[in-house]
Design an enzyme around this catalytic site. Structure first.
Site, PDB file in Angstrom:
ATOM      1  N   TYR A 195     -12.963  -2.047  12.564  1.00  0.00           N
ATOM      2  CA  TYR A 195     -13.443  -0.875  11.824  1.00  0.00           C
ATOM      3  C   TYR A 195     -14.948  -0.657  11.934  1.00  0.00           C
ATOM      4  O   TYR A 195     -15.398   0.483  11.867  1.00  0.00           O
ATOM      5  CB  TYR A 195     -13.081  -1.004  10.333  1.00  0.00           C
ATOM      6  CG  TYR A 195     -11.606  -0.846  10.050  1.00  0.00           C
ATOM      7  CD1 TYR A 195     -11.061   0.403   9.781  1.00  0.00           C
ATOM      8  CD2 TYR A 195     -10.750  -1.940  10.057  1.00  0.00           C
ATOM      9  CE1 TYR A 195      -9.717   0.569   9.521  1.00  0.00           C
ATOM     10  CE2 TYR A 195      -9.396  -1.793   9.799  1.00  0.00           C
ATOM     11  CZ  TYR A 195      -8.883  -0.538   9.527  1.00  0.00           C
ATOM     12  OH  TYR A 195      -7.541  -0.392   9.281  1.00  0.00           O
ATOM     13  N   GLU A 255      -5.029  -2.154  14.168  1.00  0.00           N
ATOM     14  CA  GLU A 255      -5.580  -1.234  13.160  1.00  0.00           C
ATOM     15  C   GLU A 255      -6.923  -0.718  13.638  1.00  0.00           C
ATOM     16  O   GLU A 255      -7.748  -1.481  14.167  1.00  0.00           O
ATOM     17  CB  GLU A 255      -5.802  -1.913  11.796  1.00  0.00           C
ATOM     18  CG  GLU A 255      -4.569  -2.138  10.965  1.00  0.00           C
ATOM     19  CD  GLU A 255      -4.891  -2.750   9.608  1.00  0.00           C
ATOM     20  OE1 GLU A 255      -5.969  -2.431   9.051  1.00  0.00           O
ATOM     21  OE2 GLU A 255      -4.084  -3.535   9.120  1.00  0.00           O
ATOM     22  N   ARG A 288       4.030  -0.110  13.132  1.00  0.00           N
ATOM     23  CA  ARG A 288       3.695  -1.414  12.575  1.00  0.00           C
ATOM     24  C   ARG A 288       3.774  -1.336  11.051  1.00  0.00           C
ATOM     25  O   ARG A 288       3.038  -0.583  10.413  1.00  0.00           O
ATOM     26  CB  ARG A 288       2.279  -1.827  12.996  1.00  0.00           C
ATOM     27  CG  ARG A 288       1.902  -3.189  12.434  1.00  0.00           C
ATOM     28  CD  ARG A 288       0.451  -3.530  12.616  1.00  0.00           C
ATOM     29  NE  ARG A 288       0.167  -4.729  11.835  1.00  0.00           N
ATOM     30  CZ  ARG A 288      -0.973  -5.004  11.240  1.00  0.00           C
ATOM     31  NH1 ARG A 288      -1.983  -4.158  11.322  1.00  0.00           N
ATOM     32  NH2 ARG A 288      -1.113  -6.118  10.547  1.00  0.00           N
ATOM     33  N   GLN A 337       0.796  -1.222   0.000  1.00  0.00           N
ATOM     34  CA  GLN A 337       0.000   0.000   0.000  1.00  0.00           C
ATOM     35  C   GLN A 337       0.832   1.277   0.000  1.00  0.00           C
ATOM     36  O   GLN A 337       0.345   2.330  -0.400  1.00  0.00           O
ATOM     37  CB  GLN A 337      -0.956  -0.001   1.195  1.00  0.00           C
ATOM     38  CG  GLN A 337      -2.001  -1.094   1.113  1.00  0.00           C
ATOM     39  CD  GLN A 337      -2.948  -1.069   2.288  1.00  0.00           C
ATOM     40  OE1 GLN A 337      -2.744  -1.752   3.269  1.00  0.00           O
ATOM     41  NE2 GLN A 337      -3.992  -0.278   2.199  1.00  0.00           N
ATOM     42  N   HIS A 357      -2.125  -4.953 -12.872  1.00  0.00           N
ATOM     43  CA  HIS A 357      -1.566  -4.800 -14.213  1.00  0.00           C
ATOM     44  C   HIS A 357      -2.426  -5.481 -15.286  1.00  0.00           C
ATOM     45  O   HIS A 357      -2.522  -4.997 -16.416  1.00  0.00           O
ATOM     46  CB  HIS A 357      -0.148  -5.372 -14.270  1.00  0.00           C
ATOM     47  CG  HIS A 357       0.825  -4.606 -13.430  1.00  0.00           C
ATOM     48  ND1 HIS A 357       2.054  -5.127 -13.050  1.00  0.00           N
ATOM     49  CD2 HIS A 357       0.772  -3.359 -12.895  1.00  0.00           C
ATOM     50  CE1 HIS A 357       2.698  -4.230 -12.328  1.00  0.00           C
ATOM     51  NE2 HIS A 357       1.934  -3.156 -12.213  1.00  0.00           N
ATOM     52  N   HIS A 378       1.225  -9.396   4.876  1.00  0.00           N
ATOM     53  CA  HIS A 378       0.059  -8.510   4.792  1.00  0.00           C
ATOM     54  C   HIS A 378      -0.466  -8.506   3.354  1.00  0.00           C
ATOM     55  O   HIS A 378      -0.369  -7.513   2.642  1.00  0.00           O
ATOM     56  CB  HIS A 378       0.434  -7.098   5.253  1.00  0.00           C
ATOM     57  CG  HIS A 378      -0.744  -6.228   5.573  1.00  0.00           C
ATOM     58  ND1 HIS A 378      -0.823  -5.487   6.734  1.00  0.00           N
ATOM     59  CD2 HIS A 378      -1.897  -5.969   4.899  1.00  0.00           C
ATOM     60  CE1 HIS A 378      -1.955  -4.813   6.758  1.00  0.00           C
ATOM     61  NE2 HIS A 378      -2.625  -5.094   5.642  1.00  0.00           N
ATOM     62  N   ASN A 402      -7.744  -5.947  14.789  1.00  0.00           N
ATOM     63  CA  ASN A 402      -8.154  -4.870  13.880  1.00  0.00           C
ATOM     64  C   ASN A 402      -9.666  -4.717  13.952  1.00  0.00           C
ATOM     65  O   ASN A 402     -10.398  -5.715  13.918  1.00  0.00           O
ATOM     66  CB  ASN A 402      -7.768  -5.187  12.431  1.00  0.00           C
ATOM     67  CG  ASN A 402      -6.278  -5.136  12.193  1.00  0.00           C
ATOM     68  OD1 ASN A 402      -5.497  -4.839  13.094  1.00  0.00           O
ATOM     69  ND2 ASN A 402      -5.864  -5.436  10.969  1.00  0.00           N
ATOM     70  N   ASP A 405       2.221   0.601  -8.080  1.00  0.00           N
ATOM     71  CA  ASP A 405       3.576   0.613  -8.639  1.00  0.00           C
ATOM     72  C   ASP A 405       4.456   1.665  -7.968  1.00  0.00           C
ATOM     73  O   ASP A 405       5.657   1.452  -7.757  1.00  0.00           O
ATOM     74  CB  ASP A 405       3.524   0.885 -10.141  1.00  0.00           C
ATOM     75  CG  ASP A 405       2.951  -0.285 -10.926  1.00  0.00           C
ATOM     76  OD1 ASP A 405       2.554  -1.285 -10.300  1.00  0.00           O
ATOM     77  OD2 ASP A 405       2.904  -0.197 -12.169  1.00  0.00           O
ATOM     78  N   ASN A 433      -1.668 -10.914   8.728  1.00  0.00           N
ATOM     79  CA  ASN A 433      -2.681  -9.883   8.935  1.00  0.00           C
ATOM     80  C   ASN A 433      -4.025 -10.300   8.359  1.00  0.00           C
ATOM     81  O   ASN A 433      -4.135 -10.630   7.180  1.00  0.00           O
ATOM     82  CB  ASN A 433      -2.252  -8.569   8.265  1.00  0.00           C
ATOM     83  CG  ASN A 433      -3.294  -7.480   8.439  1.00  0.00           C
ATOM     84  OD1 ASN A 433      -3.424  -6.904   9.512  1.00  0.00           O
ATOM     85  ND2 ASN A 433      -4.068  -7.201   7.385  1.00  0.00           N
ATOM     86  N   GLU A 434      -5.042 -10.307   9.203  1.00  0.00           N
ATOM     87  CA  GLU A 434      -6.438 -10.478   8.812  1.00  0.00           C
ATOM     88  C   GLU A 434      -6.709 -11.732   7.980  1.00  0.00           C
ATOM     89  O   GLU A 434      -6.993 -11.659   6.779  1.00  0.00           O
ATOM     90  CB  GLU A 434      -6.949  -9.228   8.080  1.00  0.00           C
ATOM     91  CG  GLU A 434      -6.965  -7.982   8.937  1.00  0.00           C
ATOM     92  CD  GLU A 434      -7.676  -6.818   8.258  1.00  0.00           C
ATOM     93  OE1 GLU A 434      -8.071  -6.958   7.075  1.00  0.00           O
ATOM     94  OE2 GLU A 434      -7.830  -5.773   8.906  1.00  0.00           O
TER      95      GLU A 434
END
Length: 485
Positions: free
Chosen positions: A329, A391, A95, A37, A57, A140, A327, A70, A184-185
């Site tokens: 949200y 998170e 992290r 990310q 891509h 991740h 995490n 990219d 992660n997750e």
């Protein structure tokens, strides 16, 4: 110790009073990113291709704005500037994740990329130089494409390759990294990818591929935990855990069907991962095993679609966490939802639940009481394990005066602190997602989570602090959550 509540939370409103909440001395604050990310440099200095490189891509139409990672935030080149930002905000830990493809371009041990190793060594050394603790996520979401070509997470052999990767990571960085997150997750990896086809590599195998993936993930985590404890832990003296994402499932009504549905949602959505690792008995939750078995038979499958954990695997996985990364949200209202047996196979059908927002909630993205209920649920369900919120964040359009994000952090941090102090939950850290706007997977750059704005139209990827960065800086420096900042 804590003062009186900064606010009283209900499902419908947030009411502030004149008192600030004090932060315990042993509670730490950090921020988080993920390699794909923010790094960019997708093929720089020997890096191999990962599944998000391939997806963006070859299928740009699957990304909201047809973008790629990219370049992203160009943290591959701007990592020193990013650490300066961390120092400015005053975080106590950072992290970040390691890109498997950057240090092992083929995904296998036959080729180790020295430039990739140097990149992460430089970051770790600079963090420590600035008194910022590295909290490192080993995986991740950015699986090397050659590993995906072998079946990805539905292939149990991946647990062997993952252990090989983890060994390289521990050998090169473990002398300085003292907090490790294996994966992660898992739900996002398995259910969102194989169950719903939302993430790379865009495979849709609901009710089958997601469960195959789940077992492989649990075995990968356990192998990595045992590897660290058996070969590295005594000398390196670190802690290792896993990060699991969870909603809070609030019953829509007081009717028994909706209460039972909310229990199922938590047991099957979150217990799928926590129960094998954290419960005394291990294995999948009983309700998960029984429902999937019964529904599979009714669908004319010869056996349960939930691949079983055998006795030796249950024992091997059980207890493999020094801490739990959590995490969070979203909070949802949950009700019972009976799917016709003729409906297509899916995890949602297996759960038999319906999730929705309460129209009374002024902003459905700001429901801080949910995180406190979630932390207490983990405490009660799994004997109060050590928790780090790894998170928690708020999405918007990227405005600099991000008042809603400030309100979000006021509410959620306060509720986490109340869980730690008033409720005696063993939660010791909070991680804001994210330090800066970044490539939000299939949403591309259309939504923003950053404390810092990133100008993606600029070759320099200029970072600018938002109001939320200044608020978070205040909280960390003053060790309290005010009602006037």
């Amino acid at each position: 110790m804590t003062g009186q509540h900064i606010f009283i939370i209900t499902a419908a409103s947030i009411i502030f009073n004149v008192y600030a909440i004090k932060v315990p001395a042993d509670f730490k604050f950090g921020v988080a990113t993920a390699a794909y990310q923010v790094e960019g440099g997708w093929n720089a200095s020997g890096k191999g291709e990962n599944i998000w490189d391939r997806l963006t891509h070859t299928h740009p139409e699957l990304i909201a704005d047809h973008s790629t990672g990219d370049i992203a935030c160009d943290s591959y080149h701007k990592w020193k500037e990013d650490i300066d930002i961390l120092k400015t905000v005053g975080v106590e830990f950072y992290r970040f994740s390691i890109s498997w493809s950057r240090i092992m371009p083929t995904g296998f041990t036959n080729k180790i990329n020295p430039d990739g190793i140097k990149y992460y060594n430089d970051i770790i050394d600079e963090l420590l130089k600035n008194n910022i603790e590295p909290m490192v996520t080993i995986f991740h979401w950015d699986l090397p494409q050659p590993i995906q070509d072998l079946g990805g997470w539905t292939n149990p052999q991946i647990s062997v390759y993952f252990e090989d990767y983890a060994r390289v990571v521990f050998e090169n960085f473990g002398d300085r990294v003292k907090k490790w997150i294996t994966i992660n997750e898992p739900s996002s990896i398995c259910e969102d990818t194989y169950g719903k086809g939302n993430n790379a590599p865009n495979i849709l195998s609901p009710g089958i591929g997601d469960y195959l993936c789940g077992k492989t993930i649990l075995l990968c985590h356990a192998r990595t935990y045992h590897l660290y404890k058996n070969e590295f832990g005594r000398q390196q003296r670190g802690k290792i855990g896993i990060t699991i994402d969870s909603i809070w499932a609030e019953p829509k009504t007081n009717q028994s069907a909706d209460i039972s549905a909310s229990v199922r949602e938590m047991q099957m959505g979150t217990g799928w991962w926590m129960h094998p690792i954290l419960s005394k008995e291990g294995d999948y939750p009983a309700i998960m095993k029984s429902r999937i078995n019964e529904i599979s038979k009714a669908e004319n499958f010869s056996e349960s679609r939930l691949v079983p954990l055998y006795k030796h695997e249950i024992k091997y996985i059980r207890g493999t966490a020094d801490f739990l990364g959590l995490n969070h949200y979203h909070t949802w209202l949950v009700s019972d939802n009976k799917y016709p047996i003729t409906d297509p196979t899916s995890f949602n059908k297996d759960k038999g639940t319906k999730l929705e927002r309460d129209p009374k909630w002024k902003n459905p993205l700001i429901t801080p009481w949910g995180i406190r209920k979630l932390i207490n649920w983990v405490k009660d369900e799994y004997d109060n394990p050590l928790i780090y919120i790894t998170e928690n964040g708020y999405q918007d359009d990227g405005c600099l005066d991000d008042k809603d994000r400030v309100l979000f952090y006021k509410g959620y941090i306060s509720e986490v602190i109340q869980a730690a102090t008033t409720d005696k939950c063993n939660v010791k850290g909070y991680t804001a997602w994210s330090i800066m706007d970044n490539m939000e997977w299939r949403s591309g750059y259309t939504i923003k989570f950053g404390l810092y704005h990133v100008d993606f139209s600029s070759p320099n990827r200029t970072r600018t602090p938002k109001s939320s960065a200044k608020f978070y800086q205040y909280v960390i420096k003053n060790r309290n959550i005010p009602n006037d900042k």
